[in-house]
Structures are given as structure tokens and as C-alpha cells.
Design an enzyme around this catalytic site. Structure first.
Site, PDB file in Angstrom:
ATOM      1  CB  SER A  23      31.074  31.674  41.015  1.00 32.74           C
ATOM      2  OG  SER A  23      30.662  30.944  40.844  1.00 32.74           O
ATOM      3  CG  HIS A 156      30.060  80.432  33.707  1.00 30.08           C
ATOM      4  ND1 HIS A 156      30.900  79.384  32.426  1.00 30.08           N
ATOM      5  CD2 HIS A 156      29.383  80.916  33.277  1.00 30.08           C
ATOM      6  CE1 HIS A 156      30.507  79.230  30.942  1.00 30.08           C
ATOM      7  NE2 HIS A 156      29.216  79.723  32.122  1.00 30.08           N
ATOM      8  CB  SER A 277      41.231  67.320  61.430  1.00 27.97           C
ATOM      9  OG  SER A 277      42.487  67.115  61.632  1.00 27.97           O
ATOM     10  CE  LYS A 283      39.330  70.432  58.141  1.00 27.53           C
ATOM     11  NZ  LYS A 283      41.019  69.899  57.558  1.00 27.53           N
ATOM     12  CD  GLU A 290      35.414  64.826  51.823  1.00 26.52           C
ATOM     13  OE1 GLU A 290      36.551  65.073  51.265  1.00 26.52           O
ATOM     14  OE2 GLU A 290      35.340  65.354  52.825  1.00 26.52           O
ATOM     15  CE1 TYR A 317      27.165  31.646  31.324  1.00 27.12           C
ATOM     16  CE2 TYR A 317      29.549  29.348  30.956  1.00 27.12           C
ATOM     17  CZ  TYR A 317      28.262  30.563  31.829  1.00 27.12           C
ATOM     18  OH  TYR A 317      29.484  30.572  32.527  1.00 27.12           O
ATOM     19  CD  GLN A 322      32.073  31.688  38.026  1.00 25.61           C
ATOM     20  OE1 GLN A 322      31.056  30.901  37.412  1.00 25.61           O
ATOM     21  NE2 GLN A 322      33.258  32.082  38.002  1.00 25.61           N
TER      22      GLN A 322
HETATM   23  N1  ARG Z   1      29.056  29.943  37.952  1.00 26.18           N
HETATM   24  C1  ARG Z   1      28.580  30.348  36.554  1.00 26.18           C
HETATM   25  C2  ARG Z   1      28.090  31.506  36.315  1.00 26.18           C
HETATM   26  O1  ARG Z   1      28.278  32.320  36.855  1.00 26.18           O
HETATM   27  C3  ARG Z   1      26.863  29.537  36.035  1.00 26.18           C
HETATM   28  C4  ARG Z   1      27.167  28.880  35.457  1.00 26.18           C
HETATM   29  C5  ARG Z   1      28.143  27.596  34.237  1.00 26.18           C
HETATM   30  N2  ARG Z   1      27.555  27.298  32.985  1.00 26.18           N
HETATM   31  C6  ARG Z   1      28.763  26.332  32.665  1.00 26.18           C
HETATM   32  N3  ARG Z   1      27.937  26.027  31.488  1.00 26.18           N
HETATM   33  N4  ARG Z   1      29.710  26.505  33.156  1.00 26.18           N
HETATM   34  O2  ARG Z   1      28.088  32.399  34.789  1.00 26.18           O
END
Ligand code: ARG
Length: 463
Positions: A23, A156, A277, A283, A290, A317, A322
Site C-alpha cells: 500500500s 418544480h 467549444s 459557446k 458541471e 483488524y 487497507q
Molecule cells: N497497510 C496496512 C493498512 O493500511 C497497515 C496495517 C497492516 N497490519 C497488518 N496486520 N497486516 O491497513
């Protein structure tokens, strides 16, 4: 690169799986929060005698250097690192050796990431709230300049009753004021520290979570460590608040698009916020409005994506979490970008009160006032309503408007009509007489401007 957790494994992670799992390419934007959290964590470890003063100073020096080097561009992120937490820790160890390996005592990436997102969002919310205040101020100033501009109010999308442009704009000021408060409320609930929850169960070390919470500017600690690492409610709340901001911006944008069309021509956008345009020379397109309207969908999508990600997750967790970051980052970026363009677009927008007034003269928007005129002369409202309906129909057939009918014509409908009716149904009178609180009458509009001005002044005093 060897993984931090490589000890238990006999084989390296497959390359594709490694990329999939990583990540760093998006969570690297939280480097400041990650390093700040680590500094405070190290301070706590030292305070509690878990690491020595010397080790602490070594770690602090290393972290400070890393922060400075990232800030100055000297150090770039290693995209082979799994995430920002691993990157900072391995860079620290590279720089200061074994002492760097002590930083992760009594901590897990699970509480670390929960902390980083909170710190990150707290800073971003501060910025977004500031942008919203700026927008409210611009709207309030525009309203102040347009207190006498009369235009049709619509229901309306049909012409309904005369209002002032100031009154219409102030409705948006109220909406964005609520957005500002909504974000503030969510931040208040978010501002509890998860650090020290560790993986999920807490730790055997004698840590001081309150110390860390205080140093990091939290209102207190999260009371349950499992909740500490599993909770992403604050992300949902903020994405929902951001979605509402976008919904408001989108409604406003829709009106700007309509108002700047030839059919309305109530406003003209500044050249610097419109485009031409490639084929039609005449235009002048309201692309910014938009695009803001269009981008609203992304932010709703971010909210839906996160809600869906979270819905089946067992405690505590899970790696699914992530996925929270890209949604949050996209929403934050989009809201900031949209506010950044929308506010000056409104500030520089030219209003065309004559066109507004011309539109207000069509569509019989003073018909309610004509009915009220009869009511004041003693007629029950329903009867008056019916009479006026017939008169409107008569006008349409004869291609005229209420103001232009002669008193003789009026008297054919009812003897109660008299010369004073013309004053009663003039657009100015219709507006002036809307004296109820919150209405379009001048006193009420002034009170609304005052209310918004005081709100802005109070907020400026606090920030
Ligand atoms: N990159 C992970 C996240 O964003 C960090 C936490 C990772 N924890 C784990 N137990 N692998 O969630």
C-alpha cells in the site's frame, strides 16, 4: 527486500502477491503522521523506562532526519516497502542501527495505521473546514450585493413566488454552515487515540496511553483496544459529511449551469471559469460547475465502497481495511479540489438583475399576493384562490399579465378589487411584505446576513 516478518517464512512472497499486498504507493502520503506518531510513541517508551534516554534520543534524531529528508525531497519512498509504516521503520534502522529496531515495542501496525488515518484526517478536515468557511463568506458577500435583485423563486422548476437573489444565495450559506458543523462533530468523535491498542489485545508492557493521546492532541484514549484497531466509523462519518458537501455543491452547480444559459441569463460566469467549444464559436460553457456536479458521484462512490468493505468484517483488524485509504484520499482530494474552484467561480460571477427581474414579471408569480389581497378584504382564502385562478386563466387567454389588467376588468371578477391592488401585487411589494422570519423580506434577509456574519466571526475567533 526482506520482509520485517520474514522469520516465520521459508519462501519469499510471490512478486504479484507482493505488489497486490503493498500500500506504499498510496499510504506514503501519511508519512508526516506516521513519523509524528512514532516520535510520541518513542517518548512514551522512554518515559516508562521501556527504552533508555539514549535510545530515545537516537530514535528521535533518526525520525527527525527522515521527516526532514522526505520534506526536502532528499529521501524518496521505496516502492518495494510494504507500506509507509514499514518504510519509516526500515529507513530508521538503516540510519541508526539496532536502536531503530526498538521503536516497534508495545505497538502494532494495526494501532499505528488507525492512528495515522485519524491524524491525517484531522489535518485535512481543518483545511476543508477552512475552505467551507471561505465559500460561506463569498456567498454572504454576494448576497449582500444582491439584496434588491428580484427573481422568480421556483418550485418544480416552475416560477412560483418572487424572492431576492440574496435570499436564494443565503439558503446555500445555511447548507454549508451545517456542513461545516457536521465535519466538526465527526472530528470531535474521531479525536480519540487508538495508539497503544497494539495488535488488538493491548500489551504486557506498562505503557501510558494517556500520555500519547495528550501529546498528539487527542481528547482522550479509545477505551477498548479491539475497537481501537477495528473502528473506521469516523471514516464513514466523514465520507458521509463530504458526500453532503458535494451534494450541496452539486445542487448549486446545477443552478449555476441553468442561470448561465441563454434561457435564464441570470448570471454570467467570469471568463477565467468558463471554457469555449472547439467547434461552436459562440459557446461559453460552465465546465467548472458541471465538473463539480459530475465529481459528486465519485465521493458518493467512495462512501459506498467503504461501507461495503466494512460490512462483513469480523473483529478485529482485517487486511480489507487497507482499502479504506484510497476512498478517503479520493474523497478528500475531490472535495478540496471542488471547493478550490467553486468558491472563486462564485466570487467572480456577475449577476444580471435586469434579466432576473424580467423573468419575475412573467409567470404570474404574484398570484398568491393577489389572493391574499382579497383575503385581507374579508374573502375566505379558498374563494380568493379560485377567483385569482380564473383571472390568471383570463390573462393567459388574452396574452397579458395581472399588473396590466384594468380595474374594470378586475371588477368583472369581483367588486372587492380596487386601485390599491396594483401596489399590492407589484414585485417589490410582494418581496417587502414577506415579513415572516426566514422569509424573503428585507428585514429577514438582513437578519440572515447578520446571522452568517456572526457565525463567521465566531469561527475566525476560534481558529
Ligand atoms: N497497510 C496496512 C493498512 O493500511 C497497515 C496495517 C497492516 N497490519 C497488518 N496486520 N497486516 O491497513
Amino acid at each position: 527486500m526482506d520482509k520485517m516478518w520474514a522469520g516465520r517464512f521459508e519462501k519469499a512472497l510471490d512478486k504479484q502477491a507482493d505488489d497486490f499486498n503493498s500500500s506504499i504507493h498510496f499510504d506514503c502520503r501519511m508519512y508526516r503522521q506516521d513519523i509524528t506518531g512514532s516520535m510520541v510513541h518513542a517518548a512514551m517508551l522512554c518515559r516508562k523506562g521501556i527504552i533508555t534516554q539514549e535510545e530515545y534520543e537516537d530514535i528521535l534524531g533518526g525520525l527527525t532526519g527522515i521527516l526532514e529528508d522526505i520534506d526536502s525531497g532528499k529521501l524518496s519512498f521505496d516502492m518495494d516497502a510494504e507500506d509507509i509504516h514499514m518504510f519509516v521503520e526500515s529507513e530508521l534502522t538503516k540510519r541508526i542501527g539496532d536502536n531503530g529496531k526498538k521503536l516497534h515495542t508495545a505497538r502494532s501496525r494495526n494501532d499505528q495505521v488507525a492512528l495515522d488515518i485519524r491524524l491525517y484526517l484531522r489535518a485535512e478536515c481543518e483545511e476543508i473546514s477552512g475552505l467551507i468557511l471561505k465559500l460561506i463568506e463569498v456567498i454572504k458577500d454576494k448576497a449582500d450585493e444582491n439584496k434588491t435583485a428580484i427573481l422568480p423563486g421556483y418550485t418544480h422548476l416552475q416560477r412560483a413566488q418572487p424572492i431576492t437573489f440574496a435570499h436564494h444565495l443565503l439558503a446555500y450559506a445555511m447548507m454549508f454552515k451545517r456542513d461545516f458543523e457536521r465535519i466538526g462533530d465527526a472530528v470531535k468523535r474521531m479525536n480519540y487515540s487508538p495508539i497503544g491498542s497494539c495488535a488488538l489485545a493491548g500489551t504486557t508492557y506498562n505503557t501510558d496511553r494517556e500520555f500519547e493521546a495528550e501529546k498528539l492532541g487527542f481528547s482522550g484514549i479509545m477505551m477498548n483496544s479491539i475497537d481501537g484497531v477495528s473502528d473506521r466509523d469516523f471514516c464513514v462519518e466523514l465520507l458521509s459529511a463530504f458526500s453532503t458537501v458535494m451534494m450541496h455543491l452539486s445542487r448549486f452547480s446545477e443552478e449555476v449551469v441553468l442561470w448561465s444559459s441563454w434561457e435564464f441569463k441570470f448570471v454570467e460566469l467570469d471568463d477565467s471559469y468558463t471554457t469555449g467549444s472547439s467547434i461552436m464559436p459562440q459557446k461559453k460553457n460552465p465546465d467548472m460547475a458541471e465538473l463539480v456536479r459530475g465529481k459528486t458521484g465519485r465521493v458518493y462512490g467512495d462512501l459506498m465502497a467503504l461501507l461495503t468493505t466494512l460490512k462483513g468484517l469480523p473483529l478485529a483488524y482485517n487486511k480489507d481495511m487497507q482499502e479504506d485509504k484510497e476512498s478517503i484520499f479520493d474523497a478528500v482530494d475531490t472535495v478540496k479540489m471542488c471547493l478550490g474552484v467553486f468558491t472563486p467561480m462564485i466570487a467572480t460571477m456577475n449577476t444580471l438583475p435586469d434579466n432576473m427581474y424580467a423573468a419575475a414579471q412573467k409567470g404570474f408569480i404574484n398570484a398568491t399576493d393577489l389572493a391574499d389581497y382579497l383575503v385581507k378584504k374579508g374573502m375566505p382564502f379558498r374563494t380568493a384562490y379560485k377567483h385569482v385562478g380564473e383571472i390568471v386563466s383570463y390573462c393567459i387567454k388574452n396574452n397579458t399579465v395581472l399588473e396590466k389588467l384594468s380595474i374594470k376588468e378586475y371588477k368583472q371578477f369581483d367588486e372587492l378589487f380596487d386601485e390599491d391592488l396594483y401596489n399590492e401585487i407589484s414585485l417589490e411589494t410582494c418581496v417587502e411584505k414577506r415579513i415572516s422570519a426566514g422569509g424573503t423580506g428585507p428585514q429577514s434577509v438582513l437578519a440572515q446576513i447578520k446571522y452568517i456574519t456572526e457565525f463567521l466571526n465566531d469561527e475566525k475567533d476560534i481558529h
